[in-house]
Design an enzyme around this catalytic site. Sequence first.
Site, PDB file in Angstrom:
ATOM      1  N   HIS A  42      58.490  53.115 -17.097  1.00  0.00           N
ATOM      2  CA  HIS A  42      59.131  54.131 -16.247  1.00  0.00           C
ATOM      3  C   HIS A  42      60.656  54.046 -16.358  1.00  0.00           C
ATOM      4  O   HIS A  42      61.335  55.075 -16.389  1.00  0.00           O
ATOM      5  CB  HIS A  42      58.752  53.922 -14.779  1.00  0.00           C
ATOM      6  CG  HIS A  42      57.302  54.144 -14.479  1.00  0.00           C
ATOM      7  ND1 HIS A  42      56.461  53.143 -14.075  1.00  0.00           N
ATOM      8  CD2 HIS A  42      56.545  55.267 -14.520  1.00  0.00           C
ATOM      9  CE1 HIS A  42      55.255  53.619 -13.872  1.00  0.00           C
ATOM     10  NE2 HIS A  42      55.267  54.908 -14.145  1.00  0.00           N
TER      11      HIS A  42
ATOM     12  N   GLN B 299      54.678  58.700 -23.967  1.00  0.00           N
ATOM     13  CA  GLN B 299      53.716  58.872 -25.066  1.00  0.00           C
ATOM     14  C   GLN B 299      52.428  58.072 -24.822  1.00  0.00           C
ATOM     15  O   GLN B 299      51.383  58.398 -25.358  1.00  0.00           O
ATOM     16  CB  GLN B 299      54.383  58.451 -26.388  1.00  0.00           C
ATOM     17  CG  GLN B 299      53.499  58.397 -27.602  1.00  0.00           C
ATOM     18  CD  GLN B 299      52.929  59.757 -27.995  1.00  0.00           C
ATOM     19  OE1 GLN B 299      53.544  60.800 -27.715  1.00  0.00           O
ATOM     20  NE2 GLN B 299      51.761  59.759 -28.620  1.00  0.00           N
TER      21      GLN B 299
ATOM     22  N   GLN C 265      44.008  63.718  -8.775  1.00  0.00           N
ATOM     23  CA  GLN C 265      43.736  63.351 -10.174  1.00  0.00           C
ATOM     24  C   GLN C 265      42.844  62.118 -10.301  1.00  0.00           C
ATOM     25  O   GLN C 265      42.565  61.681 -11.411  1.00  0.00           O
ATOM     26  CB  GLN C 265      45.044  63.173 -10.948  1.00  0.00           C
ATOM     27  CG  GLN C 265      45.852  61.942 -10.578  1.00  0.00           C
ATOM     28  CD  GLN C 265      47.197  61.933 -11.290  1.00  0.00           C
ATOM     29  OE1 GLN C 265      48.113  62.675 -10.935  1.00  0.00           O
ATOM     30  NE2 GLN C 265      47.328  61.101 -12.315  1.00  0.00           N
TER      31      GLN C 265
ATOM     32  N   SER D 154      51.682  49.332 -18.515  1.00  0.00           N
ATOM     33  CA  SER D 154      51.028  50.287 -17.614  1.00  0.00           C
ATOM     34  C   SER D 154      50.979  49.689 -16.217  1.00  0.00           C
ATOM     35  O   SER D 154      50.892  48.463 -16.058  1.00  0.00           O
ATOM     36  CB  SER D 154      49.591  50.521 -18.126  1.00  0.00           C
ATOM     37  OG  SER D 154      48.756  50.991 -17.088  1.00  0.00           O
ATOM     38  N   SER D 155      51.006  50.554 -15.215  1.00  0.00           N
ATOM     39  CA  SER D 155      50.907  50.057 -13.825  1.00  0.00           C
ATOM     40  C   SER D 155      49.592  49.327 -13.634  1.00  0.00           C
ATOM     41  O   SER D 155      49.496  48.402 -12.827  1.00  0.00           O
ATOM     42  CB  SER D 155      50.988  51.210 -12.836  1.00  0.00           C
ATOM     43  OG  SER D 155      52.177  51.921 -13.034  1.00  0.00           O
TER      44      SER D 155
ATOM     45  N   ASP E 149      50.517  58.057 -22.327  1.00  0.00           N
ATOM     46  CA  ASP E 149      49.515  59.006 -21.829  1.00  0.00           C
ATOM     47  C   ASP E 149      49.595  60.266 -22.697  1.00  0.00           C
ATOM     48  O   ASP E 149      49.994  61.342 -22.242  1.00  0.00           O
ATOM     49  CB  ASP E 149      49.783  59.323 -20.355  1.00  0.00           C
ATOM     50  CG  ASP E 149      49.666  58.077 -19.495  1.00  0.00           C
ATOM     51  OD1 ASP E 149      48.662  57.366 -19.625  1.00  0.00           O
ATOM     52  OD2 ASP E 149      50.595  57.790 -18.720  1.00  0.00           O
TER      53      ASP E 149
ATOM     54  N   LEU F  26      56.480  51.039 -10.394  1.00  0.00           N
ATOM     55  CA  LEU F  26      57.324  51.273 -11.575  1.00  0.00           C
ATOM     56  C   LEU F  26      57.487  50.016 -12.427  1.00  0.00           C
ATOM     57  O   LEU F  26      57.552  48.904 -11.912  1.00  0.00           O
ATOM     58  CB  LEU F  26      58.697  51.791 -11.124  1.00  0.00           C
ATOM     59  CG  LEU F  26      58.647  53.079 -10.275  1.00  0.00           C
ATOM     60  CD1 LEU F  26      60.059  53.496  -9.877  1.00  0.00           C
ATOM     61  CD2 LEU F  26      57.947  54.217 -11.003  1.00  0.00           C
ATOM     62  N   HIS F  27      57.554  50.235 -13.733  1.00  0.00           N
ATOM     63  CA  HIS F  27      57.695  49.137 -14.688  1.00  0.00           C
ATOM     64  C   HIS F  27      58.670  49.575 -15.779  1.00  0.00           C
ATOM     65  O   HIS F  27      59.225  50.684 -15.701  1.00  0.00           O
ATOM     66  CB  HIS F  27      56.321  48.770 -15.268  1.00  0.00           C
ATOM     67  CG  HIS F  27      55.532  49.958 -15.760  1.00  0.00           C
ATOM     68  ND1 HIS F  27      55.984  50.772 -16.769  1.00  0.00           N
ATOM     69  CD2 HIS F  27      54.354  50.490 -15.355  1.00  0.00           C
ATOM     70  CE1 HIS F  27      55.096  51.731 -16.990  1.00  0.00           C
ATOM     71  NE2 HIS F  27      54.101  51.595 -16.133  1.00  0.00           N
TER      72      HIS F  27
ATOM     73  N   MET G 227      53.754  57.838 -10.320  1.00  0.00           N
ATOM     74  CA  MET G 227      52.922  57.479  -9.170  1.00  0.00           C
ATOM     75  C   MET G 227      53.398  56.135  -8.603  1.00  0.00           C
ATOM     76  O   MET G 227      52.650  55.448  -7.902  1.00  0.00           O
ATOM     77  CB  MET G 227      51.450  57.407  -9.569  1.00  0.00           C
ATOM     78  CG  MET G 227      50.921  58.765 -10.044  1.00  0.00           C
ATOM     79  SD  MET G 227      49.157  58.970  -9.835  1.00  0.00           S
ATOM     80  CE  MET G 227      48.526  57.617 -10.782  1.00  0.00           C
TER      81      MET G 227
HETATM   82  O1  PAF Z   1      51.468  59.734 -15.381  1.00  0.00           O
HETATM   83  C1  PAF Z   1      51.460  59.696 -14.134  1.00  0.00           C
HETATM   84  O2  PAF Z   1      51.948  58.749 -13.524  1.00  0.00           O
HETATM   85  C2  PAF Z   1      50.827  60.827 -13.350  1.00  0.00           C
HETATM   86  O3  PAF Z   1      49.707  61.326 -13.996  1.00  0.00           O
HETATM   87  C3  PAF Z   1      51.813  61.957 -13.011  1.00  0.00           C
HETATM   88  C4  PAF Z   1      52.340  62.641 -14.268  1.00  0.00           C
HETATM   89  C5  PAF Z   1      52.981  61.382 -12.222  1.00  0.00           C
HETATM   90  C6  PAF Z   1      51.131  63.013 -12.152  1.00  0.00           C
HETATM   91  O4  PAF Z   1      50.663  62.494 -10.955  1.00  0.00           O
END
Ligand code: PAF
Length: 283
Positions: free
Chosen positions: A37, A148, A61, A185-186, A150, A33-34, A30
């Site tokens: 990612h 991992q 979501q 985490s973002s 999430d 980025l860090h 999403m």
């Molecule tokens: O983990 C995330 O950043 C989001 O849940 C994902 C997998 C990109 C789906 O939108």
Amino acid sequence: MEFAKTIESVRSQVKAARSGGKKVGLVPTMGALHVGHISLIEAAVEKCDFVVVSIFVNPTQFVPGEDFEKYPRPLEADLEICKKAGTDVVFAPTPEQMYPAENITWVSVEKLTESLCGQFRPGHFRGVTTVCTKLFNIVAPDIAFFGQKDAQQAIVIRRMVADLNMPLEIVICPTVREPNGLAISSRNKYLTEQQKKDAANIYKSLQKCRQMIDAGVKETTEIITEMRKILQQVPSIEIEYISIVDAETLRNIDRIAGKALAAVAVKIGPAKLIDNILVDVSK
Ligand code: PAF
């Protein structure tokens, strides 16, 4: 590195890569980025010949009242990070590209989405599995990479892929942490320096869990009580849950026998933070 805004454009680039015999990797994100990612992109670069990073803040979501509007969207910085990490194409569609009409078709995974974060974010995993299905259909990767951190998301997606015979492999990469143990985490961007220090107790509580298991403690209530004490040392931490679940079914367990997932969700200031560790007492 190419930049694709439309489904047609990313599809045609993947098609060209595939016709050249390349193995395609997808890192769904999403944005914001860090280093977590970056580690996923690097894993994709290592295992694949052509890497697509999707950047899409998926509205379906987010539960009402969550941070959809203010979720960080630093696209220029994200593109720079992707380029440095070896990405071939960034796919950054608009919400209209991904959801041109009211979405009335959903992919839902049952049972695994009922515990942990599923109890507190109704509809969240349905949004995740739906958008991942769309991304898998658009990009058609050989491998998709998830973190991992999430853990529930990764387990749910792996199960969806298996249950629906989706032709791709899911690779789950280790959690990347700050030196104090805080999982990257973002949403850490929402924290002050003091709150980041406070948040170190999340990982401390998980380490306590591992120490107790290593010392032979198997009763989960005993372990959770000690984990709770560590989190409660910090007044800014509001505990959402501390759970120890079976690593496959994600159901709560009273006694640890095989593989288990210890997971914590807390709120600190404006941020909801999650973290987990996997333990295996069968070894
Ligand atoms: O983990 C995330 O950043 C989001 O849940 C994902 C997998 C990109 C789906 O939108």
